[in-house]
Design an enzyme around this catalytic site. Structure first.
Site, PDB file in Angstrom:
ATOM      1  N   LYS A 190      -7.440  -0.220  -9.077  1.00 58.04           N
ATOM      2  CA  LYS A 190      -8.367  -1.302  -8.255  1.00 58.04           C
ATOM      3  C   LYS A 190      -9.960  -0.094  -8.460  1.00 58.04           C
ATOM      4  O   LYS A 190      -9.636   0.271  -7.257  1.00 58.04           O
ATOM      5  CB  LYS A 190      -7.321  -1.385  -6.975  1.00 58.04           C
ATOM      6  CG  LYS A 190      -8.275  -1.963  -6.461  1.00 58.04           C
ATOM      7  CD  LYS A 190      -7.280  -2.393  -4.951  1.00 58.04           C
ATOM      8  CE  LYS A 190      -7.720  -3.333  -3.818  1.00 58.04           C
ATOM      9  NZ  LYS A 190      -8.306  -1.875  -2.287  1.00 58.04           N
ATOM     10  N   ARG A 231     -16.122  -0.755   2.811  1.00 61.13           N
ATOM     11  CA  ARG A 231     -15.653  -0.526   3.627  1.00 61.13           C
ATOM     12  C   ARG A 231     -15.393   1.322   2.887  1.00 61.13           C
ATOM     13  O   ARG A 231     -15.169   2.556   3.529  1.00 61.13           O
ATOM     14  CB  ARG A 231     -13.632  -0.534   4.009  1.00 61.13           C
ATOM     15  CG  ARG A 231     -13.260  -1.809   4.415  1.00 61.13           C
ATOM     16  CD  ARG A 231     -11.935  -2.078   4.183  1.00 61.13           C
ATOM     17  NE  ARG A 231     -10.865  -1.157   5.355  1.00 61.13           N
ATOM     18  CZ  ARG A 231     -10.694  -1.635   6.248  1.00 61.13           C
ATOM     19  NH1 ARG A 231     -11.399  -2.437   7.706  1.00 61.13           N
ATOM     20  NH2 ARG A 231      -9.849   0.155   6.910  1.00 61.13           N
ATOM     21  N   THR A 281      -5.698   2.598  -6.839  1.00 61.67           N
ATOM     22  CA  THR A 281      -6.747   2.201  -6.385  1.00 61.67           C
ATOM     23  C   THR A 281      -7.695   3.280  -6.301  1.00 61.67           C
ATOM     24  O   THR A 281      -7.342   4.791  -6.081  1.00 61.67           O
ATOM     25  CB  THR A 281      -7.170   2.131  -4.869  1.00 61.67           C
ATOM     26  OG1 THR A 281      -5.677   1.535  -4.306  1.00 61.67           O
ATOM     27  CG2 THR A 281      -8.419   1.766  -4.089  1.00 61.67           C
ATOM     28  N   GLY A 315     -14.786  -9.909  -0.229  1.00 58.58           N
ATOM     29  CA  GLY A 315     -15.368 -11.508   0.352  1.00 58.58           C
ATOM     30  C   GLY A 315     -14.985 -12.656   0.092  1.00 58.58           C
ATOM     31  O   GLY A 315     -15.241 -13.741   0.931  1.00 58.58           O
ATOM     32  N   GLN A 323       0.465  -0.290  -5.054  1.00 52.16           N
ATOM     33  CA  GLN A 323      -0.754   0.026  -5.002  1.00 52.16           C
ATOM     34  C   GLN A 323      -0.521   1.962  -4.542  1.00 52.16           C
ATOM     35  O   GLN A 323      -0.128   2.130  -3.163  1.00 52.16           O
ATOM     36  CB  GLN A 323      -1.631  -0.380  -3.957  1.00 52.16           C
ATOM     37  CG  GLN A 323      -2.672   0.303  -3.877  1.00 52.16           C
ATOM     38  CD  GLN A 323      -3.128   1.791  -2.509  1.00 52.16           C
ATOM     39  OE1 GLN A 323      -2.057   1.580  -1.460  1.00 52.16           O
ATOM     40  NE2 GLN A 323      -3.706   2.156  -2.638  1.00 52.16           N
ATOM     41  N   TYR A 340      -1.724   4.877  -4.052  1.00 47.92           N
ATOM     42  CA  TYR A 340      -3.695   6.197  -4.064  1.00 47.92           C
ATOM     43  C   TYR A 340      -2.977   7.543  -4.184  1.00 47.92           C
ATOM     44  O   TYR A 340      -1.617   8.291  -3.895  1.00 47.92           O
ATOM     45  CB  TYR A 340      -3.368   6.553  -2.071  1.00 47.92           C
ATOM     46  CG  TYR A 340      -4.514   5.450  -1.805  1.00 47.92           C
ATOM     47  CD1 TYR A 340      -5.713   5.275  -2.416  1.00 47.92           C
ATOM     48  CD2 TYR A 340      -4.545   4.820  -0.003  1.00 47.92           C
ATOM     49  CE1 TYR A 340      -6.119   3.976  -1.961  1.00 47.92           C
ATOM     50  CE2 TYR A 340      -5.127   4.045   0.263  1.00 47.92           C
ATOM     51  CZ  TYR A 340      -5.947   3.511  -0.193  1.00 47.92           C
ATOM     52  OH  TYR A 340      -7.460   2.830  -0.192  1.00 47.92           O
ATOM     53  N   HIS A 370     -13.667  -2.074  -2.220  1.00 46.73           N
ATOM     54  CA  HIS A 370     -13.193  -1.853  -1.300  1.00 46.73           C
ATOM     55  C   HIS A 370     -13.281  -3.110   0.437  1.00 46.73           C
ATOM     56  O   HIS A 370     -13.187  -1.918   1.461  1.00 46.73           O
ATOM     57  CB  HIS A 370     -12.591  -0.372  -0.622  1.00 46.73           C
ATOM     58  CG  HIS A 370     -11.781   0.041  -0.034  1.00 46.73           C
ATOM     59  ND1 HIS A 370     -10.443   0.537  -0.689  1.00 46.73           N
ATOM     60  CD2 HIS A 370     -10.979  -0.135   1.109  1.00 46.73           C
ATOM     61  CE1 HIS A 370      -9.530   1.056  -0.774  1.00 46.73           C
ATOM     62  NE2 HIS A 370      -9.667   0.474   0.932  1.00 46.73           N
ATOM     63  N   SER A 372       0.881  -1.427   0.167  1.00 44.07           N
ATOM     64  CA  SER A 372      -0.247   0.437   0.097  1.00 44.07           C
ATOM     65  C   SER A 372       0.618   1.425  -0.800  1.00 44.07           C
ATOM     66  O   SER A 372       2.101   1.351   0.352  1.00 44.07           O
ATOM     67  CB  SER A 372      -1.171  -0.068   1.223  1.00 44.07           C
ATOM     68  OG  SER A 372      -1.125   1.668   0.793  1.00 44.07           O
TER      69      SER A 372
HETATM   70  C1  LIG Z   1      -7.766  -2.196   7.543  1.00 48.38           C
HETATM   71  C2  LIG Z   1      -7.423  -2.559   6.122  1.00 48.38           C
HETATM   72  C3  LIG Z   1      -7.315  -1.152   4.710  1.00 48.38           C
HETATM   73  C4  LIG Z   1      -6.515  -1.160   3.732  1.00 48.38           C
HETATM   74  N1  LIG Z   1      -5.688  -0.412   3.251  1.00 48.38           N
HETATM   75  C5  LIG Z   1      -6.402  -0.217   0.987  1.00 48.38           C
HETATM   76  C6  LIG Z   1      -5.089   0.640   1.013  1.00 48.38           C
HETATM   77  O1  LIG Z   1      -4.391   1.023   1.277  1.00 48.38           O
HETATM   78  N2  LIG Z   1      -5.282   0.187  -0.492  1.00 48.38           N
HETATM   79  C7  LIG Z   1      -6.211  -0.370  -0.804  1.00 48.38           C
HETATM   80  O2  LIG Z   1      -5.930  -0.073  -2.314  1.00 48.38           O
HETATM   81  N3  LIG Z   1      -6.882  -0.951  -0.133  1.00 48.38           N
HETATM   82  C8  LIG Z   1      -6.916  -0.896   1.282  1.00 48.38           C
HETATM   83  N4  LIG Z   1      -7.530  -1.949   1.424  1.00 48.38           N
HETATM   84  C9  LIG Z   1      -8.404  -2.773   0.990  1.00 48.38           C
HETATM   85  C10 LIG Z   1      -8.099  -3.913   0.780  1.00 48.38           C
HETATM   86  O3  LIG Z   1      -6.537  -3.752  -0.503  1.00 48.38           O
HETATM   87  C11 LIG Z   1      -9.186  -5.275  -0.079  1.00 48.38           C
HETATM   88  O4  LIG Z   1     -10.311  -4.182  -0.851  1.00 48.38           O
HETATM   89  C12 LIG Z   1     -10.322  -5.651   0.817  1.00 48.38           C
HETATM   90  O5  LIG Z   1      -9.679  -5.612   2.049  1.00 48.38           O
HETATM   91  C13 LIG Z   1     -10.954  -7.165   0.121  1.00 48.38           C
HETATM   92  O6  LIG Z   1     -11.586  -7.452   0.645  1.00 48.38           O
HETATM   93  P1  LIG Z   1     -11.906  -8.765   1.926  1.00 48.38           P
HETATM   94  O7  LIG Z   1     -10.907  -7.645   2.970  1.00 48.38           O
HETATM   95  O8  LIG Z   1     -12.570  -9.085   2.290  1.00 48.38           O
HETATM   96  O9  LIG Z   1     -10.707  -9.591   1.516  1.00 48.38           O
HETATM   97  C14 LIG Z   1      -7.340  -2.344   2.780  1.00 48.38           C
HETATM   98  C15 LIG Z   1      -8.187  -3.584   3.836  1.00 48.38           C
HETATM   99  C16 LIG Z   1      -8.433  -3.296   4.984  1.00 48.38           C
HETATM  100  C17 LIG Z   1      -9.116  -4.303   5.539  1.00 48.38           C
HETATM  101  O1  LIG Z   2      -8.412   1.600   5.656  1.00 51.82           O
HETATM  102  C1  LIG Z   2      -8.979   1.621   4.336  1.00 51.82           C
HETATM  103  O2  LIG Z   2      -9.588   0.783   3.957  1.00 51.82           O
HETATM  104  C2  LIG Z   2      -7.631   2.465   3.415  1.00 51.82           C
HETATM  105  O3  LIG Z   2      -7.682   2.339   2.027  1.00 51.82           O
HETATM  106  C3  LIG Z   2      -6.779   3.242   4.077  1.00 51.82           C
HETATM  107  C4  LIG Z   2      -6.569   4.549   3.310  1.00 51.82           C
HETATM  108  C5  LIG Z   2      -5.799   5.380   4.921  1.00 51.82           C
HETATM  109  C6  LIG Z   2      -5.409   5.121   5.380  1.00 51.82           C
HETATM  110  C7  LIG Z   2      -4.995   4.195   5.609  1.00 51.82           C
HETATM  111  C8  LIG Z   2      -5.996   2.579   5.074  1.00 51.82           C
END
Ligand SMILES: Cc1cc2nc3c(=O)[nH]c(=O)nc-3n(C[C@H](O)[C@H](O)[C@H](O)COP(=O)(O)O)c2cc1C
Ligand SMILES: O=C(O)C(=O)c1ccccc1
Length: 381
Positions: A254, A281, A175, A311, A147, A149, A278, A125
Protein backbone atom coordinates in the site's frame (compact mmCIF):
# COMPACT_ATOMS: atom_id res chain seq x y z
CA UNK A 1 -24.71 -7.90 -5.14
CA UNK A 2 -27.07 -8.75 -8.01
CA UNK A 3 -30.01 -6.43 -8.04
CA UNK A 4 -32.94 -5.20 -10.02
CA UNK A 5 -33.70 -1.54 -9.60
CA UNK A 6 -36.69 0.65 -10.09
CA UNK A 7 -35.87 4.04 -11.49
CA UNK A 8 -36.89 5.98 -8.40
CA UNK A 9 -35.25 3.76 -5.77
CA UNK A 10 -32.98 6.52 -4.46
CA UNK A 11 -35.73 8.84 -3.50
CA UNK A 12 -38.00 6.13 -2.17
CA UNK A 13 -35.21 4.68 -0.04
CA UNK A 14 -34.24 8.06 1.33
CA UNK A 15 -37.68 8.37 2.91
CA UNK A 16 -36.58 5.63 5.34
CA UNK A 17 -33.43 7.47 6.36
CA UNK A 18 -33.69 9.21 9.74
CA UNK A 19 -34.39 12.86 9.19
CA UNK A 20 -31.15 14.17 10.64
CA UNK A 21 -28.79 11.49 9.34
CA UNK A 22 -26.17 13.01 7.04
CA UNK A 23 -26.19 11.99 3.38
CA UNK A 24 -23.53 13.85 1.43
CA UNK A 25 -19.83 13.64 2.25
CA UNK A 26 -19.93 17.32 3.21
CA UNK A 27 -22.76 16.72 5.68
CA UNK A 28 -20.96 13.73 7.21
CA UNK A 29 -17.75 15.72 7.56
CA UNK A 30 -19.48 18.62 9.26
CA UNK A 31 -21.40 16.29 11.61
CA UNK A 32 -18.05 14.72 12.59
CA UNK A 33 -16.54 18.14 13.17
CA UNK A 34 -19.36 18.97 15.57
CA UNK A 35 -19.05 15.67 17.39
CA UNK A 36 -15.32 15.85 18.05
CA UNK A 37 -12.77 18.09 19.71
CA UNK A 38 -10.85 20.37 17.33
CA UNK A 39 -7.53 18.49 17.69
CA UNK A 40 -9.18 15.11 17.14
CA UNK A 41 -11.17 16.20 14.08
CA UNK A 42 -8.14 17.97 12.74
CA UNK A 43 -5.99 14.85 13.14
CA UNK A 44 -8.35 12.93 10.86
CA UNK A 45 -9.05 15.69 8.35
CA UNK A 46 -5.63 17.17 7.91
CA UNK A 47 -2.68 16.18 5.81
CA UNK A 48 1.02 16.78 5.60
CA UNK A 49 2.62 20.20 5.06
CA UNK A 50 0.42 22.80 3.40
CA UNK A 51 -2.11 20.06 2.48
CA UNK A 52 -1.59 20.55 -1.25
CA UNK A 53 -1.97 16.81 -1.82
CA UNK A 54 -5.16 16.57 0.28
CA UNK A 55 -6.68 19.21 -1.98
CA UNK A 56 -5.25 17.70 -5.18
CA UNK A 57 -6.61 14.25 -4.33
CA UNK A 58 -10.13 15.65 -4.42
CA UNK A 59 -9.67 18.20 -7.20
CA UNK A 60 -8.00 15.78 -9.58
CA UNK A 61 -11.22 13.74 -9.81
CA UNK A 62 -12.84 16.64 -11.64
CA UNK A 63 -10.44 16.20 -14.57
CA UNK A 64 -11.81 12.73 -15.34
CA UNK A 65 -15.27 12.44 -16.86
CA UNK A 66 -17.38 9.40 -17.62
CA UNK A 67 -18.52 8.81 -21.18
CA UNK A 68 -21.63 6.67 -20.63
CA UNK A 69 -22.99 3.95 -22.88
CA UNK A 70 -26.73 3.81 -23.33
CA UNK A 71 -29.39 1.26 -24.27
CA UNK A 72 -27.55 -1.64 -22.70
CA UNK A 73 -30.27 -3.30 -20.53
CA UNK A 74 -28.86 -2.74 -17.06
CA UNK A 75 -31.83 -4.20 -15.23
CA UNK A 76 -29.64 -6.93 -13.76
CA UNK A 77 -26.62 -5.43 -12.12
CA UNK A 78 -23.63 -7.38 -10.80
CA UNK A 79 -21.22 -5.31 -8.71
CA UNK A 80 -19.12 -8.26 -7.52
CA UNK A 81 -15.35 -8.57 -7.89
CA UNK A 82 -12.96 -11.46 -7.34
CA UNK A 83 -9.66 -10.68 -5.65
CA UNK A 84 -7.14 -13.37 -4.62
CA UNK A 85 -9.75 -16.01 -5.34
CA UNK A 86 -12.37 -14.47 -3.02
CA UNK A 87 -15.54 -13.04 -4.48
CA UNK A 88 -16.76 -9.87 -2.82
CA UNK A 89 -20.24 -8.48 -3.56
CA UNK A 90 -18.94 -4.96 -4.22
CA UNK A 91 -15.61 -3.42 -5.30
CA UNK A 92 -15.33 -1.48 -2.03
CA UNK A 93 -13.04 -2.03 0.97
CA UNK A 94 -12.54 -0.01 4.13
CA UNK A 95 -9.02 1.43 4.26
CA UNK A 96 -6.86 0.70 7.29
CA UNK A 97 -7.23 3.53 9.77
CA UNK A 98 -5.47 3.46 13.13
CA UNK A 99 -6.56 4.94 16.46
CA UNK A 100 -10.29 4.70 15.66
CA UNK A 101 -11.21 5.17 19.33
CA UNK A 102 -10.60 8.80 18.57
CA UNK A 103 -13.88 8.78 16.66
CA UNK A 104 -15.92 6.39 18.80
CA UNK A 105 -15.32 4.29 21.92
CA UNK A 106 -16.26 1.13 19.96
CA UNK A 107 -13.69 2.02 17.27
CA UNK A 108 -12.69 -0.90 15.07
CA UNK A 109 -15.42 -3.11 16.53
CA UNK A 110 -18.16 -0.76 15.34
CA UNK A 111 -16.60 -0.32 11.89
CA UNK A 112 -15.95 -4.04 11.41
CA UNK A 113 -19.55 -4.86 12.37
CA UNK A 114 -21.00 -2.32 9.94
CA UNK A 115 -18.65 -3.56 7.21
CA UNK A 116 -19.71 -7.16 7.88
CA UNK A 117 -23.36 -6.21 7.43
CA UNK A 118 -22.65 -4.95 3.90
CA UNK A 119 -20.05 -7.65 3.18
CA UNK A 120 -17.40 -4.99 2.65
CA UNK A 121 -13.91 -6.20 3.70
CA UNK A 122 -12.45 -4.30 6.63
CA UNK A 123 -8.69 -3.74 6.61
CA UNK A 124 -7.53 -3.54 10.19
CA UNK A 125 -4.57 -1.31 11.05
CA UNK A 126 -1.49 -2.33 13.03
CA UNK A 127 -2.21 0.66 15.31
CA UNK A 128 -5.88 -0.23 15.77
CA UNK A 129 -7.64 0.52 19.04
CA UNK A 130 -8.79 -3.09 19.45
CA UNK A 131 -6.76 -6.23 18.84
CA UNK A 132 -6.95 -8.59 15.86
CA UNK A 133 -8.56 -11.18 18.14
CA UNK A 134 -11.16 -8.75 19.52
CA UNK A 135 -12.20 -7.69 16.02
CA UNK A 136 -12.25 -11.29 14.81
CA UNK A 137 -14.47 -12.26 17.71
CA UNK A 138 -16.87 -9.35 17.12
CA UNK A 139 -17.26 -10.25 13.43
CA UNK A 140 -16.60 -13.94 13.06
CA UNK A 141 -17.92 -14.54 9.55
CA UNK A 142 -16.82 -11.43 7.66
CA UNK A 143 -13.82 -10.77 5.41
CA UNK A 144 -10.99 -8.97 7.07
CA UNK A 145 -7.48 -8.07 5.93
CA UNK A 146 -4.59 -7.00 8.15
CA UNK A 147 -2.44 -3.93 7.48
CA UNK A 148 1.14 -4.13 8.72
CA UNK A 149 3.38 -1.34 9.85
CA UNK A 150 6.78 -2.98 9.92
CA UNK A 151 8.25 -3.04 13.42
CA UNK A 152 11.93 -2.26 14.06
CA UNK A 153 11.93 -5.53 15.95
CA UNK A 154 10.76 -7.69 13.05
CA UNK A 155 9.73 -10.56 15.31
CA UNK A 156 6.81 -8.36 16.38
CA UNK A 157 5.76 -7.97 12.72
CA UNK A 158 5.97 -11.68 12.05
CA UNK A 159 3.99 -12.46 15.17
CA UNK A 160 1.23 -10.01 14.24
CA UNK A 161 1.05 -11.55 10.78
CA UNK A 162 0.77 -14.98 12.38
CA UNK A 163 -2.02 -13.72 14.64
CA UNK A 164 -3.89 -12.37 11.61
CA UNK A 165 -3.48 -15.71 9.83
CA UNK A 166 -4.76 -17.60 12.86
CA UNK A 167 -7.73 -15.24 13.15
CA UNK A 168 -8.72 -16.03 9.55
CA UNK A 169 -7.74 -12.74 7.91
CA UNK A 170 -7.57 -12.97 4.12
CA UNK A 171 -4.61 -10.79 3.13
CA UNK A 172 -1.66 -8.84 4.52
CA UNK A 173 -1.31 -5.21 3.44
CA UNK A 174 2.18 -3.81 4.03
CA UNK A 175 2.08 -0.01 4.11
CA UNK A 176 5.29 1.31 2.58
CA UNK A 177 4.71 5.09 2.63
CA UNK A 178 4.87 5.55 6.41
CA UNK A 179 8.45 4.65 7.33
CA UNK A 180 8.22 7.85 9.37
CA UNK A 181 5.13 9.91 10.07
CA UNK A 182 4.43 12.82 7.70
CA UNK A 183 5.17 16.40 8.72
CA UNK A 184 1.73 17.41 9.99
CA UNK A 185 1.57 21.05 10.94
CA UNK A 186 -1.88 21.03 12.53
CA UNK A 187 -1.07 18.14 14.84
CA UNK A 188 2.10 19.94 15.85
CA UNK A 189 0.11 23.11 16.57
CA UNK A 190 -2.31 21.09 18.72
CA UNK A 191 0.50 18.96 20.23
CA UNK A 192 -1.78 16.09 19.42
CA UNK A 193 -0.74 12.45 19.21
CA UNK A 194 -3.46 9.79 19.42
CA UNK A 195 -0.76 7.17 20.00
CA UNK A 196 0.37 9.03 23.12
CA UNK A 197 -3.26 9.01 24.28
CA UNK A 198 -3.23 5.22 24.10
CA UNK A 199 -5.66 4.87 21.17
CA UNK A 200 -3.40 2.76 18.95
CA UNK A 201 -2.22 -0.07 21.14
CA UNK A 202 -4.79 -2.85 20.78
CA UNK A 203 -2.41 -5.10 18.86
CA UNK A 204 0.66 -4.27 20.94
CA UNK A 205 -0.65 -4.65 24.49
CA UNK A 206 -1.91 -8.10 23.45
CA UNK A 207 1.30 -9.18 21.72
CA UNK A 208 3.57 -11.41 23.81
CA UNK A 209 6.57 -10.74 21.57
CA UNK A 210 6.15 -6.96 21.95
CA UNK A 211 5.52 -7.19 25.68
CA UNK A 212 8.62 -9.31 26.18
CA UNK A 213 10.75 -6.44 24.81
CA UNK A 214 9.60 -4.02 27.52
CA UNK A 215 11.55 -3.87 30.75
CA UNK A 216 8.49 -2.66 32.65
CA UNK A 217 4.95 -2.84 31.29
CA UNK A 218 2.91 0.29 31.89
CA UNK A 219 1.00 2.75 29.73
CA UNK A 220 4.08 4.93 29.23
CA UNK A 221 6.42 2.10 28.18
CA UNK A 222 3.78 0.65 25.84
CA UNK A 223 3.35 3.97 24.01
CA UNK A 224 7.11 4.51 23.79
CA UNK A 225 7.61 0.93 22.59
CA UNK A 226 5.08 1.42 19.78
CA UNK A 227 6.65 4.69 18.65
CA UNK A 228 10.12 3.12 18.69
CA UNK A 229 8.89 0.24 16.56
CA UNK A 230 6.64 1.70 13.90
CA UNK A 231 9.08 4.32 12.66
CA UNK A 232 11.34 2.22 10.47
CA UNK A 233 13.15 4.16 7.74
CA UNK A 234 15.35 1.15 6.92
CA UNK A 235 12.43 -0.64 5.24
CA UNK A 236 13.37 -1.90 1.76
CA UNK A 237 12.59 -4.58 -0.85
CA UNK A 238 14.48 -7.26 1.11
CA UNK A 239 11.87 -6.93 3.86
CA UNK A 240 9.15 -7.49 1.28
CA UNK A 241 10.94 -10.62 0.12
CA UNK A 242 11.24 -11.87 3.70
CA UNK A 243 7.60 -11.14 4.52
CA UNK A 244 6.48 -12.92 1.37
CA UNK A 245 8.35 -16.02 2.57
CA UNK A 246 6.86 -15.77 6.05
CA UNK A 247 3.17 -15.70 5.13
CA UNK A 248 0.90 -17.92 3.14
CA UNK A 249 -1.58 -15.05 2.71
CA UNK A 250 -1.63 -12.78 -0.35
CA UNK A 251 0.70 -9.82 0.20
CA UNK A 252 -0.39 -6.35 -0.90
CA UNK A 253 1.80 -3.22 -0.92
CA UNK A 254 0.00 0.00 0.00
CA UNK A 255 1.38 3.35 -1.07
CA UNK A 256 2.60 2.75 -4.63
CA UNK A 257 2.69 5.89 -6.83
CA UNK A 258 5.51 5.18 -9.31
CA UNK A 259 5.08 2.69 -12.18
CA UNK A 260 8.61 1.39 -11.61
CA UNK A 261 7.71 0.50 -8.01
CA UNK A 262 4.63 -1.32 -9.29
CA UNK A 263 6.91 -3.37 -11.56
CA UNK A 264 9.32 -4.06 -8.71
CA UNK A 265 6.40 -5.24 -6.60
CA UNK A 266 5.59 -7.81 -9.27
CA UNK A 267 9.25 -8.79 -9.52
CA UNK A 268 9.35 -9.41 -5.76
CA UNK A 269 6.33 -11.67 -5.94
CA UNK A 270 3.83 -9.29 -4.38
CA UNK A 271 0.21 -10.33 -4.98
CA UNK A 272 -1.43 -6.91 -5.27
CA UNK A 273 -0.80 -3.18 -4.89
CA UNK A 274 -2.73 -0.20 -3.60
CA UNK A 275 -2.14 3.03 -5.47
CA UNK A 276 -2.32 5.54 -2.62
CA UNK A 277 -0.74 8.66 -1.19
CA UNK A 278 -2.15 7.94 2.27
CA UNK A 279 -4.89 10.53 1.80
CA UNK A 280 -2.27 13.29 1.52
CA UNK A 281 -1.09 12.65 5.09
CA UNK A 282 2.47 11.58 4.37
CA UNK A 283 4.47 13.49 1.71
CA UNK A 284 2.88 16.77 0.71
CA UNK A 285 3.29 17.74 -2.92
CA UNK A 286 3.07 14.19 -4.28
CA UNK A 287 1.03 13.30 -7.33
CA UNK A 288 -2.67 12.78 -6.67
CA UNK A 289 -3.58 9.16 -6.48
CA UNK A 290 -5.95 9.28 -9.49
CA UNK A 291 -3.30 10.94 -11.67
CA UNK A 292 -0.84 8.19 -10.74
CA UNK A 293 -3.27 5.38 -11.54
CA UNK A 294 -3.45 5.16 -15.38
CA UNK A 295 0.28 4.63 -15.95
CA UNK A 296 0.44 2.05 -13.19
CA UNK A 297 -2.54 0.16 -14.60
CA UNK A 298 -0.78 0.16 -17.96
CA UNK A 299 2.53 -1.28 -16.77
CA UNK A 300 0.92 -3.81 -14.40
CA UNK A 301 -1.09 -5.05 -17.38
CA UNK A 302 -3.46 -7.21 -15.28
CA UNK A 303 -0.62 -9.30 -13.80
CA UNK A 304 -1.83 -8.51 -10.25
CA UNK A 305 -4.83 -6.62 -8.83
CA UNK A 306 -4.45 -2.85 -8.58
CA UNK A 307 -6.44 -1.29 -5.76
CA UNK A 308 -6.83 2.41 -5.14
CA UNK A 309 -7.39 4.96 -2.38
CA UNK A 310 -7.07 8.67 -1.55
CA UNK A 311 -9.86 11.06 -2.41
CA UNK A 312 -12.87 8.77 -2.91
CA UNK A 313 -15.89 10.50 -1.45
CA UNK A 314 -18.86 9.21 -3.44
CA UNK A 315 -19.91 6.19 -5.47
CA UNK A 316 -19.28 8.10 -8.66
CA UNK A 317 -15.62 8.62 -7.66
CA UNK A 318 -15.26 4.85 -7.36
CA UNK A 319 -16.77 4.51 -10.82
CA UNK A 320 -14.12 6.76 -12.36
CA UNK A 321 -11.29 4.86 -10.70
CA UNK A 322 -12.62 1.48 -11.78
CA UNK A 323 -13.10 2.80 -15.31
CA UNK A 324 -9.42 3.82 -15.23
CA UNK A 325 -8.62 0.17 -14.58
CA UNK A 326 -8.47 -0.29 -10.79
CA UNK A 327 -9.85 -3.61 -9.51
CA UNK A 328 -11.35 -2.21 -6.30
CA UNK A 329 -11.30 0.93 -4.16
CA UNK A 330 -10.78 1.81 -0.52
CA UNK A 331 -12.33 4.68 1.40
CA UNK A 332 -10.79 6.24 4.50
CA UNK A 333 -12.07 9.50 5.93
CA UNK A 334 -15.71 9.13 4.82
CA UNK A 335 -16.24 6.13 7.09
CA UNK A 336 -14.17 7.58 9.93
CA UNK A 337 -16.34 10.72 9.92
CA UNK A 338 -19.45 8.52 9.77
CA UNK A 339 -18.19 6.66 12.83
CA UNK A 340 -17.58 9.89 14.73
CA UNK A 341 -20.99 11.28 13.78
CA UNK A 342 -23.13 8.18 14.19
CA UNK A 343 -21.19 5.19 15.51
CA UNK A 344 -21.76 1.76 13.98
CA UNK A 345 -25.12 2.85 12.62
CA UNK A 346 -23.53 5.87 10.98
CA UNK A 347 -20.96 3.69 9.21
CA UNK A 348 -23.75 1.36 8.06
CA UNK A 349 -25.76 4.27 6.69
CA UNK A 350 -22.70 5.60 4.87
CA UNK A 351 -22.07 2.20 3.28
CA UNK A 352 -25.70 1.80 2.23
CA UNK A 353 -25.70 5.25 0.60
CA UNK A 354 -22.30 4.83 -1.03
CA UNK A 355 -23.22 1.48 -2.56
CA UNK A 356 -26.57 2.86 -3.71
CA UNK A 357 -24.74 5.71 -5.44
CA UNK A 358 -22.32 3.24 -7.04
CA UNK A 359 -25.12 1.04 -8.33
CA UNK A 360 -27.17 3.94 -9.67
CA UNK A 361 -24.08 5.40 -11.34
CA UNK A 362 -23.22 2.06 -12.95
CA UNK A 363 -26.72 1.78 -14.37
CA UNK A 364 -26.70 5.30 -15.74
CA UNK A 365 -23.26 4.70 -17.29
CA UNK A 366 -24.71 1.71 -19.10
CA UNK A 367 -22.56 -0.96 -17.49
CA UNK A 368 -23.92 -4.20 -16.01
CA UNK A 369 -20.87 -5.39 -14.15
CA UNK A 370 -17.38 -4.38 -13.07
CA UNK A 371 -15.85 -5.97 -16.15
CA UNK A 372 -17.91 -3.68 -18.40
CA UNK A 373 -17.21 -0.81 -16.06
CA UNK A 374 -13.47 -1.26 -16.52
CA UNK A 375 -13.96 -0.85 -20.29
CA UNK A 376 -15.85 2.42 -19.90
CA UNK A 377 -14.28 5.37 -21.67
CA UNK A 378 -12.98 8.15 -19.45
CA UNK A 379 -12.38 11.58 -20.92
CA UNK A 380 -9.52 13.56 -19.37
CA UNK A 381 -10.00 17.30 -19.50
C1 LIG B 1 -7.06 9.07 10.81
C2 LIG B 1 -6.37 8.23 9.79
C3 LIG B 1 -5.55 7.18 10.21
C4 LIG B 1 -4.92 6.36 9.27
N1 LIG B 1 -4.20 5.28 9.71
C5 LIG B 1 -3.65 4.44 8.81
C6 LIG B 1 -2.99 3.27 9.24
O1 LIG B 1 -2.93 2.96 10.42
N2 LIG B 1 -2.44 2.48 8.29
C7 LIG B 1 -2.47 2.78 6.95
O2 LIG B 1 -1.94 2.03 6.13
N3 LIG B 1 -3.14 3.86 6.52
C8 LIG B 1 -3.72 4.70 7.41
N4 LIG B 1 -4.42 5.78 6.96
C9 LIG B 1 -4.54 6.03 5.51
C10 LIG B 1 -5.76 5.31 4.91
O3 LIG B 1 -5.59 3.91 4.90
C11 LIG B 1 -6.02 5.74 3.46
O4 LIG B 1 -4.85 5.56 2.69
C12 LIG B 1 -6.49 7.18 3.31
O5 LIG B 1 -7.32 7.58 4.38
C13 LIG B 1 -7.25 7.27 1.98
O6 LIG B 1 -7.63 8.53 1.71
P1 LIG B 1 -9.11 9.14 2.00
O7 LIG B 1 -9.15 9.42 3.46
O8 LIG B 1 -9.09 10.34 1.13
O9 LIG B 1 -10.14 8.10 1.57
C14 LIG B 1 -5.07 6.61 7.88
C15 LIG B 1 -5.90 7.66 7.47
C16 LIG B 1 -6.55 8.46 8.38
C17 LIG B 1 -7.47 9.54 7.90
O1 LIG C 1 -2.26 8.87 10.86
C1 LIG C 1 -1.97 8.09 9.95
O2 LIG C 1 -2.17 8.36 8.75
C2 LIG C 1 -1.34 6.83 10.26
O3 LIG C 1 -1.10 6.08 9.38
C3 LIG C 1 -1.01 6.50 11.65
C4 LIG C 1 0.31 6.16 11.95
C5 LIG C 1 0.65 5.89 13.26
C6 LIG C 1 -0.30 5.93 14.25
C7 LIG C 1 -1.61 6.25 13.95
C8 LIG C 1 -1.98 6.51 12.63
Amino acid sequence: MSNSFKSNDNVVQSIDIEEDSPISFEEIESAAKQAMSTPAFSYIASGAGGEETVRNNADAFKKYSITPRLLNDVSKLDTSVTIFGQTYPTPLLLAPVGVLKLADEQGDLAVARAAAKYKVPFIQSTVSSYSIEDVAQATSDSSKWFQLYWSTNEEISFNMVKRAEEAGYKAIVLTIDTITLGYREKDMRHRFSPLALGYGQGNFESDPVFLSTLEKVNSRTIVQGIIDNINYPALNWEHVKELKKRTSLPLVLKGILHPEDALLAIEYGVDGIIVSNHGGRQLDGVISSIDALPEIVKVVDSQIPVLFDSGIRRGIDALKVLALGADAVLVGRPYVYSLAAGGEKGVGQFLANFLQDLQTSMMLSGVKDVKELRQLKIARV
